[in-house]
Design a protein around this motif. Structure first.
Motif, PDB file in Angstrom:
ATOM      1  N   GLN A 133     -17.717 -27.507  -8.591  1.00  0.00           N
ATOM      2  CA  GLN A 133     -18.441 -27.154 -10.066  1.00  0.00           C
ATOM      3  C   GLN A 133     -18.629 -25.747 -10.364  1.00  0.00           C
ATOM      4  O   GLN A 133     -18.999 -25.095  -9.288  1.00  0.00           O
ATOM      5  CB  GLN A 133     -19.581 -28.204 -10.004  1.00  0.00           C
ATOM      6  N   GLY A 139     -23.020 -27.139 -16.587  1.00  0.00           N
ATOM      7  CA  GLY A 139     -22.596 -28.693 -16.566  1.00  0.00           C
ATOM      8  C   GLY A 139     -21.031 -28.709 -17.049  1.00  0.00           C
ATOM      9  O   GLY A 139     -20.388 -29.735 -16.956  1.00  0.00           O
ATOM     10  N   GLY A 157     -21.543 -25.414 -20.437  1.00  0.00           N
ATOM     11  CA  GLY A 157     -22.351 -26.510 -21.076  1.00  0.00           C
ATOM     12  C   GLY A 157     -23.712 -25.980 -21.290  1.00  0.00           C
ATOM     13  O   GLY A 157     -23.875 -24.779 -21.066  1.00  0.00           O
ATOM     14  N   ALA A 160     -26.818 -29.033 -17.557  1.00  0.00           N
ATOM     15  CA  ALA A 160     -26.191 -29.727 -16.107  1.00  0.00           C
ATOM     16  C   ALA A 160     -27.509 -30.794 -15.647  1.00  0.00           C
ATOM     17  O   ALA A 160     -28.579 -30.505 -15.724  1.00  0.00           O
ATOM     18  CB  ALA A 160     -26.070 -28.785 -15.070  1.00  0.00           C
ATOM     19  N   SER A 161     -26.765 -31.880 -14.878  1.00  0.00           N
ATOM     20  CA  SER A 161     -27.508 -32.957 -14.261  1.00  0.00           C
ATOM     21  C   SER A 161     -28.379 -32.143 -13.036  1.00  0.00           C
ATOM     22  O   SER A 161     -27.761 -31.700 -12.477  1.00  0.00           O
ATOM     23  CB  SER A 161     -26.916 -33.950 -13.985  1.00  0.00           C
ATOM     24  N   GLN A 172     -32.893 -28.068 -10.476  1.00  0.00           N
ATOM     25  CA  GLN A 172     -31.610 -27.806 -11.211  1.00  0.00           C
ATOM     26  C   GLN A 172     -30.961 -26.737 -10.155  1.00  0.00           C
ATOM     27  O   GLN A 172     -31.578 -25.830  -9.971  1.00  0.00           O
ATOM     28  CB  GLN A 172     -32.182 -27.256 -12.550  1.00  0.00           C
ATOM     29  N   VAL A 174     -27.553 -25.840 -11.086  1.00  0.00           N
ATOM     30  CA  VAL A 174     -26.343 -25.079 -11.956  1.00  0.00           C
ATOM     31  C   VAL A 174     -27.036 -24.422 -12.957  1.00  0.00           C
ATOM     32  O   VAL A 174     -27.834 -24.853 -13.706  1.00  0.00           O
ATOM     33  CB  VAL A 174     -25.479 -26.272 -12.353  1.00  0.00           C
ATOM     34  N   GLN A 176     -27.146 -21.823 -16.307  1.00  0.00           N
ATOM     35  CA  GLN A 176     -26.332 -21.705 -17.657  1.00  0.00           C
ATOM     36  C   GLN A 176     -25.926 -20.236 -17.884  1.00  0.00           C
ATOM     37  O   GLN A 176     -26.843 -19.282 -18.283  1.00  0.00           O
ATOM     38  CB  GLN A 176     -27.547 -22.189 -18.886  1.00  0.00           C
TER      39      GLN A 176
END
Length: 291
Positions: A133, A139, A157, A160-161, A172, A174, A176
């Motif tokens: 990913q 995300g 995105g 992200a989850s 978290q 991932v 941004q």
């Protein structure tokens, strides 16, 4: 003298059977290293052991996620660290380009170098984690893309989850990328354009913009570092809990070999004495007694 009866025989045989069973049980404990062979040996301990086993399984799952998170955070930090170096190089070149003694061709050459740095940062910003990913895609499938005119924009995105990490909640992993690197790309491309146009004002603005972008990246690395420390602390906690759990399990389940050997010796001694006494008494008869 009292003559042996059926009750005496039954009682003696029961004692020897019980002693034999006790000896077998202790021998099995010594051979297997386990004090509990069945729930009936100690129902309370068996329940506690089942609870410890469930807790260990839960912690094992959490550890897997924590280690995964730590690996991903480390990779993101490494990528941002590399980007920081490229940004520092770009700042040095921008400061150099502000020198009034440089010719338009000199600044054009610096612009070519800046474009190379932009390409490197673009590649780093689109790096992927061990799950495949986008590390900075928030995300999304990708983080940054170039349009037909070559301008770089964030295409990822916004949410992200996070990864669940047991009692530590979730983390978290991932980023941004638009919030971290968006301004950097805008400033770098503006700097390249100003250099090619020999625009001193644009170059000066880019110097300030690069400083601001660098602060944003440093703050992001600080956030990632804090999360990584949290994962390290959670792994340490799990190690300590695992050690305490193993001590508790061992105390309930494992055989104390020294104590078991002593118990076995005592049991065998009593069994042998009981067998000898039973053998002597059953050999007696009324005739032998009267004789």
């Amino acid at each position: 003298m009292r003559i042996s009866t059926q009750q005496f025989y039954a009682r003696s045989q029961g004692q020897m059977t019980s002693l034999g069973a006790a000896a077998d049980r202790v021998q099995n404990q010594i051979a297997t290293g386990k004090r509990l062979a069945a729930p009936s040996d100690d129902a309370v301990a068996h329940q506690r052991l089942a609870g410890l086993k469930r807790d260990a399984a839960d912690d094992a799952a959490a550890r897997t996620n924590i280690e995964l998170s730590a690996t991903m955070l480390a990779a993101s930090d490494a990528a941002l660290g590399a980007i920081e170096k490229q940004m520092q190089r770009a700042s040095e070149l921008a400061l150099q380009a502000r020198n009034d003694t440089l010719s338009p061709s000199d600044r054009a050459a610096i612009a070519t170098t800046i474009d190379g740095l932009i390409d490197d940062i673009f590649t780093l910003a689109n790096s992927r984690d061990i799950r495949g990913q986008s590390s900075f895609g928030g995300g999304g499938d990708a983080a940054f893309a170039r349009d037909a005119g070559g301008a770089i924009a964030y295409v990822g995105g916004t949410a992200a989850s996070p990864i669940p990490v047991g009692q530590a909640g979730e983390v978290q992993v991932v980023e941004q990328g638009g919030a971290i690197l968006g301004d950097a790309f805008v400033t770098l491309q503006a700097l390249s354009a100003a250099l090619q146009a020999n625009d001193a004002t644009g170059i000066g603005n880019a110097v300030d913009g690069l400083a601001t972008a660098a602060e944003t990246i440093a703050a992001a690395r600080g956030s990632i570092g804090a999360r990584a420390i949290r994962m390290d602390m959670e792994l340490t906690r799990l190690d300590n809990v695992s050690l305490s759990r193993e001590e508790a399990r061992s105390g309930m389940e494992d055989t104390d070999i020294s104590a078991a050997v002593t118990e076995l010796q005592k049991t065998l001694t009593v069994l042998q004495a009981t067998q000898a006494s039973f053998g002597k008494l059953t050999a007696l008869s009324l005739f032998d007694y009267l004789r």
